[in-house]
Design an enzyme around this catalytic site. Sequence first.
Site, PDB file in Angstrom:
ATOM      1  CG  HIS A   6     -10.684  -8.607   5.773  1.00  0.00           C
ATOM      2  ND1 HIS A   6      -9.957  -9.441   6.592  1.00  0.00           N
ATOM      3  CD2 HIS A   6     -10.077  -8.650   4.559  1.00  0.00           C
ATOM      4  CE1 HIS A   6      -8.964  -9.977   5.901  1.00  0.00           C
ATOM      5  NE2 HIS A   6      -9.013  -9.506   4.668  1.00  0.00           N
ATOM      6  CD  GLU A  28      -1.592  -2.465   1.305  1.00  0.00           C
ATOM      7  OE1 GLU A  28      -2.277  -3.391   0.802  1.00  0.00           O
ATOM      8  OE2 GLU A  28      -0.544  -2.660   1.962  1.00  0.00           O
TER       9      GLU A  28
END
Length: 334
Positions: free
Chosen positions: A126, A57
């Site tokens: 998540h 990321e």
Amino acid sequence: MNMIQAINSALDVMMGRDPDIVVMGEDVGFFGGVFKATEHLQAKYGKTRVFDTPITELGIIGVAVGMCTYGLRPVPEIQFADYIYPALDQLVSEAARLRYRSAGEYTAPMTVRSPFGGGIFGGQTHSQSPEAMFTHVAGLKTVIPSNPYDAKGLLIAAIEDNDPVIFFEPKRIYNGPFDGHYDRPVTPWAKHPSSAVPEDYYRIPLGKAAVVREGEAVTILCYGTMVHVAVGVVAEMGVDAEIIDLRTLLPLDIETIEASVRKTGRVVVVHEATKTSGFGAELAALIQERCFYALEAPIERVTGWDTPYPHSLEWAYFPGPVRLTRALEKVLEA
């Protein structure tokens, strides 16, 4: 269209209009993204405009910042909002500061898309809702749609914006609206007014909230999935509530909020993120500063708990109908 299809349509429309727009991220190319939001785009626009990245990321956003300085408009995807933290340095120290650091010579016209929130039993890695972190950063804009029509219009506006935008997509409502009950099927978007999404270009300006329902008794401030929970609860209770979908947290449409609070005198703020230092605290502070003498009751917040997101106890964590009903009853009785 459902929300996934609306987002895909927005990307398709904008890539067709502007050759400088590129889409990048983990599995967004050949596979079309884990939620299929970028499906078919690589086949249509080629591997140089829609491409997969390594699982980093930090690298995704760092490369996007570099692309911005060369005149491109990258739309990087962070696969889940829970994974965005390694990229914070690039977002905060580089993207958000680029315009100011260069005295306007360079800008960072990037739109960082990411699914966020719970509702799919994704557990603590998540399901997070980190939106408040980004509203604290000067130079970033934070957008959260609640329906397909808004998702497309807001995403187009975000891509056209010359400053970096964090675009969080509530994955619980990717495929349909939601009233807060796990034991009820998700209503198909086809039966929902906001499912009528034009295939062509249109935009919804950033910084403008939507009054989902007008009312006189209490103001409910919400965004994303919580809009559907609020609509469902108000319908069941029969409360004359005004429901405001913020749509963009930064810039914030404080004028619409203030007008509603002065009319109703009561406020309930609903968001899925943890309570402490959540965006609801900023809303409560702004309302207290601007509307103190119009308030008839203390402001109530209905939020996630101050714990990591649980898997097996997800619905106990989720701000659902029971907790929102109690908050509404409390402010109405005050």
